[in-house]
Design a protein around this motif. Structure first.
Motif, short mmCIF file in Angstrom:
data_model
loop_
_atom_site.label_atom_id
_atom_site.label_comp_id
_atom_site.label_asym_id
_atom_site.label_seq_id
_atom_site.Cartn_x
_atom_site.Cartn_y
_atom_site.Cartn_z
N GLN A 199 -56.08 -4.47 -31.76
CA GLN A 199 -54.83 -3.82 -32.15
C GLN A 199 -54.99 -2.34 -32.48
O GLN A 199 -53.99 -1.62 -32.60
CB GLN A 199 -54.22 -4.54 -33.35
N SER A 236 -43.58 1.59 -19.52
CA SER A 236 -43.06 2.10 -20.79
C SER A 236 -43.73 3.42 -21.14
O SER A 236 -44.48 3.52 -22.11
CB SER A 236 -43.29 1.07 -21.90
N ASN A 245 -44.04 4.92 -24.60
CA ASN A 245 -44.98 4.32 -25.55
C ASN A 245 -46.37 4.94 -25.49
O ASN A 245 -47.18 4.75 -26.39
CB ASN A 245 -45.10 2.82 -25.27
N GLU A 275 -47.42 7.07 -28.42
CA GLU A 275 -47.81 6.32 -29.61
C GLU A 275 -49.24 5.79 -29.47
O GLU A 275 -50.00 5.78 -30.44
CB GLU A 275 -46.84 5.16 -29.84
N GLU A 276 -49.61 5.38 -28.27
CA GLU A 276 -50.98 4.93 -28.03
C GLU A 276 -51.96 6.08 -28.23
O GLU A 276 -53.02 5.92 -28.85
CB GLU A 276 -51.10 4.37 -26.61
N THR A 290 -52.43 6.78 -31.88
CA THR A 290 -53.26 5.78 -32.53
C THR A 290 -54.74 6.00 -32.23
O THR A 290 -55.59 5.97 -33.14
CB THR A 290 -52.85 4.37 -32.08
N ALA A 307 -48.56 0.77 -33.42
CA ALA A 307 -47.23 0.40 -33.86
C ALA A 307 -46.51 -0.37 -32.75
O ALA A 307 -46.88 -0.30 -31.57
CB ALA A 307 -46.42 1.64 -34.24
N LYS A 308 -45.49 -1.10 -33.12
CA LYS A 308 -44.69 -1.83 -32.14
C LYS A 308 -44.12 -0.86 -31.12
O LYS A 308 -43.61 0.21 -31.48
CB LYS A 308 -43.55 -2.58 -32.84
N PRO A 309 -44.20 -1.17 -29.82
CA PRO A 309 -43.69 -0.26 -28.78
C PRO A 309 -42.25 0.14 -29.03
O PRO A 309 -41.41 -0.70 -29.42
CB PRO A 309 -43.83 -1.08 -27.50
N SER A 319 -39.23 -1.30 -24.38
CA SER A 319 -39.83 -2.39 -23.60
C SER A 319 -39.94 -2.05 -22.13
O SER A 319 -40.62 -2.74 -21.37
CB SER A 319 -38.98 -3.66 -23.75
#
Length: 463
Positions: free
Chosen positions: A292, A316, A319, A322-323, A326, A351-353, A356
């Protein structure tokens, strides 16, 4: 101009922590930018890129229809897009050796032996393979020539143009070819989807709107079938063979002059398959198996961003940022903990995408749409259509694009205005403009003139 060749001059310094990022697209770029912005003393960032220019991935389907727009869809000058404080190596990653050493084949090197680059942490962000996109190592002149070749084949076609793939890329490619005005009268476009519908996974209203536009353009859509003739040979390349016969899994045969596999054919992880990190890949998907925190479950020095990661949701793109956030934060946390000799670092999970799926769909030159389901119903998009958009602080107006980018007020956000915006995105408007600089610049006169090839003494050395 062709490629600008790079001589490897990076030497490992004492007490240096080196982070090597391999890629070239939005994922690697976002990761490098965050690392460069937040890095601490003693940390070095090395960016291995397969091409010393940037091409907008989203522009590929339109480029075969109008190759002249390539100039607006690339950032050709390293001085514009390189990130200050980052050391660049232009070459192709080959494999990871023991002791965390990356083999890199430098662009322009005539010798077979690769350069060796040591790292403490490695970030894989090499994206996915797609037949329409430029492959790492492709020169600008080669790219232009290939696009012109495909374009000329489309204009000369008298049978059908066969498009394989009913997803976002396939629908866009079929619609663009059918609507761009380049086909001869009587030449048709056939789209083959392995799913029972086009755009599988999208809302029914999105599927129906796309299907209606393709019908209007005369595109024949075949669902629940695959192209199976010479499937292994055709999987990753466009075929320009007039009159070729293509067998489908439903028993039908299609005679086509041009074949385009318009889908992502897998992550670019071949460079990891052999060598010390080969066990990091899932045997079926060829993605890097991560936890995770986006760290490899089998190799602690390896992180993954984008399509090469088992945690990534294909399609996506929003997203990816965000990756990257992280991964950059977790690697720098590890660097700080090692430097201070502190307790084991606590890494943050992804974090949650946010989304979708990609929140929009190009369908043709004159029809595009925002997927309101991606925005929880898209209430604001329904309200911000024309003419209400004239009173809104809409960034689209600032870009000088069609004021109908969100369609009509209180109607679905779709139509020609939306299509104009989505085409413009492929020319450096939007996310890519904020990520890379120098879109549409004229290549520097010396941009493609290769200097002397890397000296043989740099090859095989540990840097």
């Amino acid at each position: 101009p062709g490629l600008s060749w790079t001589v490897l001059t990076i030497e490992m310094q004492a007490n240096e922590t080196r982070i090597v990022v391999v890629g070239g697209g939005l994922g690697s770029e976002a990761t490098v930018r965050r690392l460069a912005k937040q890095k601490r003393a003693g940390v070095t960032i090395v960016y291995v890129r397969g091409m010393p220019y940037v091409e907008h991935l989203w522009a590929s389907p339109s480029l075969i229809c109008e190759p002249s727009t390539l100039a607006r869809s690339i950032s050709p000058n390293k001085a514009s897009f390189e990130i200050p404080g980052v050391q660049y190596v232009y070459g192709l990653a080959q494999a990871v050796r023991d002791r965390q050493v990356l083999e890199v084949k430098l662009l322009g090197a005539d010798v077979a032996e690769p350069a060796l680059l040591r790292f403490d942490y490695l970030v894989a962000a090499t994206g996915f393979d797609m037949a329409l996109s430029a492959r790492p190592g492709t020169t600008l002149s080669e790219r232009r020539a290939w696009l012109e070749k495909v374009h000329n084949a489309l204009k000369a076609a008298t049978n059908t143009v066969l498009i394989a793939g009913g997803g976002s890329i396939g629908v866009e490619t079929a619609g663009y070819i059918a609507s761009w005005g380049i086909l001869k009268a009587g030449t048709t476009v056939t789209l083959v989807s392995a799913s029972d519908s086009i755009l599988p996974g999208d809302a029914t209203q999105t599927q129906e709107a796309a299907a209606a536009e393709l019908r209007r353009l005369g595109v024949r859509v075949i669902t629940g079938a695959r192209v199976i003739a010479d499937a292994a040979a055709l999987a990753d390349q466009v075929a320009l063979a007039p009159g070729s016969r293509y067998a489908l899994s439903n028993g039908e045969t299609v005679v086509a002059d041009v074949y385009v596999p318009a889908y992502a054919s897998g992550p670019r992880t071949r460079w990891l398959e052999s060598g010390a990190f080969g066990g990091a890949l899932d045997g079926k998907t060829r993605r890097i198996v991560v936890d995770q925190t986006l760290r490899s479950t089998s190799h602690p020095a390896l992180f993954a961003v984008g399509a090469v990661s088992s945690a990534h949701v294909l399609g996506s793109l929003p997203n990816v940022e965000e990756e990257a956030k992280t991964v950059a934060a977790n690697i720098l946390t590890l660097c700080a903990a090692a430097s201070a000799g502190a307790k084991p670092a606590v890494l943050q999970p992804l974090a949650k995408p946010m989304l979708s799926s990609t929140p929009y769909q190009r369908v043709s030159k004159t029809f595009g749409m925002f997927k309101t389901e991606s925005f929880g119903g898209g209430g604001m998009l329904w309200l911000c259509g024309f003419p209400c958009v004239m009173a809104c602080p809409c960034v689209c107006l600032l870009e000088g694009i069609n004021p109908m980018v969100c369609g009509w007020c209180c109607a679905r956000p779709e139509g020609k205005g939306t299509a104009d915006l989505l085409i413009a995105i492929g020319h450096g408007v939007g996310v890519a403009a904020d990520t890379f600089k120098g879109w549409g610049e004229k290549p520097h006169e010396d941009g493609g003139a290769p200097p002397a090839a890397p000296a043989a003494s740099t090859m095989g050395r540990l840097h």
